[in-house]
Design an enzyme around this catalytic site. Structure first.
Site, mmCIF file in Angstrom:
data_model
loop_
_atom_site.group_PDB
_atom_site.id
_atom_site.type_symbol
_atom_site.label_atom_id
_atom_site.label_comp_id
_atom_site.label_asym_id
_atom_site.label_seq_id
_atom_site.Cartn_x
_atom_site.Cartn_y
_atom_site.Cartn_z
ATOM 1 N N ARG A 143 39.214 -20.422 45.453
ATOM 2 C CA ARG A 143 38.443 -20.500 44.215
ATOM 3 C C ARG A 143 38.682 -19.272 43.366
ATOM 4 O O ARG A 143 38.609 -18.145 43.844
ATOM 5 C CB ARG A 143 36.946 -20.629 44.529
ATOM 6 C CG ARG A 143 36.079 -20.800 43.281
ATOM 7 C CD ARG A 143 34.646 -21.078 43.647
ATOM 8 N NE ARG A 143 34.045 -19.964 44.376
ATOM 9 C CZ ARG A 143 32.800 -19.969 44.831
ATOM 10 N NH1 ARG A 143 32.043 -21.031 44.667
ATOM 11 N NH2 ARG A 143 32.328 -18.924 45.480
ATOM 12 N N ASP B 147 31.155 -17.830 59.069
ATOM 13 C CA ASP B 147 32.467 -18.002 58.449
ATOM 14 C C ASP B 147 33.461 -18.428 59.533
ATOM 15 O O ASP B 147 33.818 -17.635 60.407
ATOM 16 C CB ASP B 147 32.915 -16.693 57.792
ATOM 17 C CG ASP B 147 34.194 -16.856 56.985
ATOM 18 O OD1 ASP B 147 35.212 -17.286 57.557
ATOM 19 O OD2 ASP B 147 34.178 -16.552 55.780
ATOM 20 N N THR C 116 36.834 -18.185 36.888
ATOM 21 C CA THR C 116 36.687 -19.521 36.288
ATOM 22 C C THR C 116 35.983 -20.502 37.208
ATOM 23 O O THR C 116 35.527 -21.560 36.764
ATOM 24 C CB THR C 116 38.067 -20.092 35.933
ATOM 25 O OG1 THR C 116 38.799 -20.329 37.146
ATOM 26 C CG2 THR C 116 38.848 -19.134 35.052
ATOM 27 N N ASP D 87 36.710 -16.219 59.837
ATOM 28 C CA ASP D 87 36.471 -14.913 60.448
ATOM 29 C C ASP D 87 36.238 -15.042 61.949
ATOM 30 O O ASP D 87 36.740 -14.237 62.741
ATOM 31 C CB ASP D 87 35.263 -14.242 59.803
ATOM 32 C CG ASP D 87 35.570 -13.681 58.419
ATOM 33 O OD1 ASP D 87 36.765 -13.703 58.021
ATOM 34 O OD2 ASP D 87 34.639 -13.252 57.735
#
Length: 211
Positions: free
Chosen positions: A103, A201, A107, A204
Site C-alpha cells: 500500500r 503480524d 495515496t 514478522d
C-alpha cells in the site's frame, strides 16, 4: 463469491497454538505449513483432472491426473511465502508464481512492486496465498490482477479473515468468481487494521522479526 470456513478439530488446535504469542517462529512456520495443507485439501476439491491410463503391478486401469494447464500457486509477498511449502506439498505438479503488492502510504492505493507470472493465464486455476485477510485491499487487487491476465478461476487461501475484509471482497469483486478458504473468521479489525484476536503480524512471526 463463496466463503468456506474449514472447520476441523486439527485446524482449530493448530490455529490455537499459532495464535499464542509465545509460539516461536520455528513452530509458527511448521504450523502454518500444516494448516495450509489442511486448507488446500478442501480448496482443491474442484480442481480439474483428466483420465490417464496406468499399469499397476496387477492390471491396467484408468486413473486421474491434474489436467493441463496445471494450477498456478501464487503467494503474495512476503507473508504468503510462508504458506507456499504446504500448498506445493499438496499439489506438487502445480506451477508457482510470485506477486508482491504494497500500500502506498500517501495515496493508500495498492501498488504492484514485483511479479513473476505467465503473461497469459487463460484456462488457469490460480490459488492466491495470503495468511491474513484484514482490510481486503491487497487481495482485491491481486484477484483483479489475475483476471486481467485471463485467469479462468481464482481461489484464495487465508489463515484468518476479518468481517470487514470479507465484506469488501464481496462488494468489490461481485463481478468475478472467487472462492475464499479460511481457518477462522475473527471478530473485527482494530484501529491499526490488525485482526482481533488475530495472531499479530504473520510476516514478522514467520521470519522471527517479532521475537
Amino acid at each position: 463469491m463463496r466463503v468456506q470456513l474449514v472447520e476441523h478439530p486439527l485446524v482449530s488446535h493448530k490455529l490455537t497454538v499459532l495464535r499464542k504469542k509465545e509460539t516461536p517462529s520455528m513452530i509458527f512456520r511448521q504450523l502454518t505449513e500444516e494448516l495450509v495443507m489442511l486448507l488446500a485439501y478442501e480448496a482443491t476439491r474442484d480442481v480439474k483432472v483428466q483420465p490417464v491410463e496406468i499399469e499397476t503391478p496387477v492390471a491396467r486401469m484408468t486413473g486421474v491426473a491434474l489436467a493441463k494447464p496445471t494450477p498456478l500457486v501464487v503467494p503474495i509477498l512476503r507473508a504468503g511465502l510462508g504458506m507456499l511449502e504446504g500448498m506445493v506439498r499438496m499439489a506438487p505438479s502445480a506451477e508457482v508464481g510470485f506477486l508482491g503488492m504494497a500500500r502506498n502510504e500517501e495515496t493508500l492505493d495498492i501498488v504492484t512492486y514485483a511479479e513473476r507470472l505467465p503473461a497469459d493465464l487463460t484456462d488457469r486455476h490460480v490459488f492466491l496465498l495470503d495468511p491474513m485477510l484484514a482490510t481486503g485491499g491487497t487481495l482485491v487487487e491481486a484477484v483483479r490482477f489475475m483476471y486481467a491476465r485471463n485467469a479462468q478461476r481464482v481461489t484464495c487461501i487465508c489463515l484468518l479473515g476479518a468481517p470487514e475484509g470479507i465484506s469488501r471482497l464481496e462488494r468489490e469483486l461481485a463481478d468475478v468468481e472467487v472462492d475464499i478458504y479460511l481457518a477462522a473468521i475473527d471478530e473485527r479489525l482494530d484501529e491499526q487494521s490488525y485482526i482481533v484476536p488475530g495472531l499479530g503480524d504473520a510476516g514478522d512471526r514467520l521470519y522471527g522479526l517479532a521475537e
